[in-house]
Enzyme design. Structure first.
Site, PDB file in Angstrom:
ATOM      1  N   TYR A  76       0.813  -1.227   0.000  1.00 33.21           N
ATOM      2  CA  TYR A  76       0.000   0.000   0.000  1.00 33.21           C
ATOM      3  C   TYR A  76       0.841   1.270   0.000  1.00 33.21           C
ATOM      4  CZ  TYR A  76      -4.358  -2.496   0.349  1.00 33.21           C
ATOM      5  OH  TYR A  76      -5.440  -3.288   0.050  1.00 33.21           O
TER       6      TYR A  76
ATOM      7  N   GLU B 213      -8.455  -7.262   4.683  1.00 37.79           N
ATOM      8  CA  GLU B 213      -7.646  -8.335   4.095  1.00 37.79           C
ATOM      9  C   GLU B 213      -6.987  -9.163   5.195  1.00 37.79           C
ATOM     10  OE1 GLU B 213      -5.431  -5.993   1.168  1.00 37.79           O
ATOM     11  OE2 GLU B 213      -7.372  -5.362   0.367  1.00 37.79           O
TER      12      GLU B 213
END
Ligand SMILES: Cc1cc2nc3c(=O)[nH]c(=O)nc-3n(C[C@H](O)[C@H](O)[C@H](O)COP(=O)(O)OP(=O)(O)OC[C@H]3O[C@@H](n4cnc5c(N)ncnc54)[C@H](O)[C@@H]3O)c2cc1C
Ligand code: HEM
Length: 414
Positions: free
Chosen positions: A98, A140
């Protein structure tokens, strides 16, 4: 939640950012793949990059998330993120990735909007990005924990135990663990990601719904090869490769099952509407219903080009026949004269559960549906949009109409 200093800045700059999201997401992918070309060859779907579908899906998700934040700055709008988190989990995305994505996404915002992006504007949009990113990372992490795996470790070797031609363009593959242990359980409606190494050395990944669990220990996927209809667009890379080359005895790299479009437990009435290869999650749901709740009222609708093109036609009819309060409605664009091949009754006689077999486009306006029906749709976007519109006219609540898109979800960006 969005901080009090950032909320007004995001509100004021949302129209400008929103209007440029197409250019921003395009530049974002260009810059990220310049730095990390292996991500395009080995992780991202390069057809969705070439045809622009992935940029559109990302732009739609960012716009939906930021708009919801501006309306309710004190809440985190997680609703739009469930599908993305499941897709990411099926690809084994890890939390450290990310930072790279955030750097390039915010870099693209600055490059496209130029001087309008003051340090305060940049900080406000950085906050939006990390609200989204942290929400996805948390979802997630939960999905990985539920699957019993470490961050992103979702890939398994699976052996093709059997291959069956289901229609001229469709083949199903039964997958088993090479070590003989049962394949992981899945919920009806879930899918796996499949990796394929293509002739140019690129590794490409696609998702395939689990259409059954033959013998309860294996998974079955059903793949329709995407042909190049008129030579204007290339044929589908992975589906064509699987159709042409995947055979019993070979090993494929396959992810664990993920996906948030799953059949809810309960005894309320259901409508399952599919077109073409969109039948796959419906088969899995029907297998489940036939085993655990055969008394549940279910209306099954399927549309296809012709009976010959209709993959799993006998299985569909047989499954609906095992349900005590179910009806099957079939539409074929042509070849309806051969309809008797699609139902498990005597030739020339439809089985009792077959409500009708008609020629033309699926039309649900004539159906009688209980108001508390929950609907699941899967097929091309125009098919699902038309059916959804008809169901809402019938009085179904928008919240009761669920859908699965066999590609990046562009519904949000339309
Ligand atoms: C949750 C989910 C479940 C799915 N379940 C199934 C299933 O059960 N069965 C099934 O068969 N499929 C399923 N799919 C679809 C599947 O994942 C693949 O998208 C499909 O097999 C096509 O992949 P491909 O590699 O063959 O085509 P790709 O190579 O990805 O091409 C896709 C399309 O893009 C077009 N394209 C490629 N390059 C360009 C370009 N330069 N310009 C314009 N257009 C271009 C191609 O012509 C093609 O029409 C599912 C997808 C999802 C997301
Ligand atoms: C806040 C950050 C992110 C957002 C908002 C986001 C958003 C999205 C969206 C909307 C999709 C399409 C989902 C669908 O409808 O199928 C997607 C898919 C995908 N994402 Fe992300 N994502 C983020 C971070 C990441 C990261 C960190 C990676 C890893 C490098 C990543 C890799 C992918 C890949 C490989 C796909 C599938 C692409 C395809 O099939 O074309 N994403 N993401």
């Amino acid at each position: 939640m969005l901080s009090t200093q950032s909320a007004p800045i995001v509100r004021d700059t949302l129209p400008a950012v929103g209007a440029s999201l197409g250019a921003i997401t395009e530049l974002f992918y260009t810059r990220m793949f310049e730095e990390r070309p292996e991500l395009l060859r080995g992780l991202f779907n390069r057809a969705n990059q070439a045809n622009g579908a992935q940029r559109e899906a990302l732009a739609g998700a960012v716009a939906a998330f930021a708009s919801a934040l501006v309306e309710h700055p004190d809440e985190r709008p997680d609703a739009v993120l469930g599908r993305i988190a499941n897709k990411h989990a099926s690809l084994g995305i890890t939390s450290d990735q990310y930072t790279l994505v955030g750097r390039h996404l915010l870099g693209a915002v600055k490059e496209v909007l130029g001087e309008a992006v003051t340090p305060a504007v940049a900080a406000a949009w950085d906050e939006v990005y990390w609200l989204m990113a942290n929400a996805l990372i948390a979802m997630e992490a939960r999905l990985y924990a539920e699957a019993g795996v470490e961050n992103g470790v979702v890939w398994r070797d699976m052996e093709i135990a059997d291959r069956t031609e289901e229609s001229p363009d469709t083949a199903s593959f039964v997958l088993r663990r090479p070590d003989g242990l049962p394949a992981d359980p899945f919920l009806p409606g879930q899918y796996v990601s499949v990796q394929v190494e293509l002739p140019d050395g690129a590794r490409q990944i696609r998702q395939y719904s689990l259409s059954a669990s033959p013998d309860g220990k294996t998974w079955r996927i059903t793949v329709k090869r995407e042909r190049s209809a008129d030579g204007r667009v290339p044929e589908g890379e992975v589906s064509s490769w699987l159709y042409a080359h995947a055979r019993a005895g070979q090993i494929l790299k396959v992810s664990l099952p993920f996906g948030d479009l799953v059949l809810p437990d309960g005894d309320g009435p259901l409508l399952l509407a599919s077109a073409g290869i969109g039948i796959t999650p419906m088969l899995s749901m029907l297998h489940h219903l036939a085993t655990v709740s055969p008394d549940r009222p279910v209306v099954v609708i399927h549309a296809d080009r012709s009976p010959a093109d209709h993959a799993h036609r006998l299985e569909l009819s047989e499954l609906v026949g095992r349900l005590h309060r179910a009806s099957l409605h079939l539409w074929y664009e042509n070849g309806v004269g051969e309809w008797y091949e699609t139902v498990a009754g005597e030739q020339g006689e439809p089985a009792a559960h077959v409500a009708h077999v008609r020629e033309g486009w699926a039309d649900v306006t004539g159906l009688t549906l209980p108001q508390d029906t929950t609907a699941f749709l899967c097929g091309p976007l125009p098919f699902m949009q038309a059916v959804r519109g008809d169901l809402l006219t019938h009085g179904l609540s928008p919240a009761a109409v669920h859908y699965e898109v066999f590609g990046p979800d562009l519904w949000l960006s339309k």
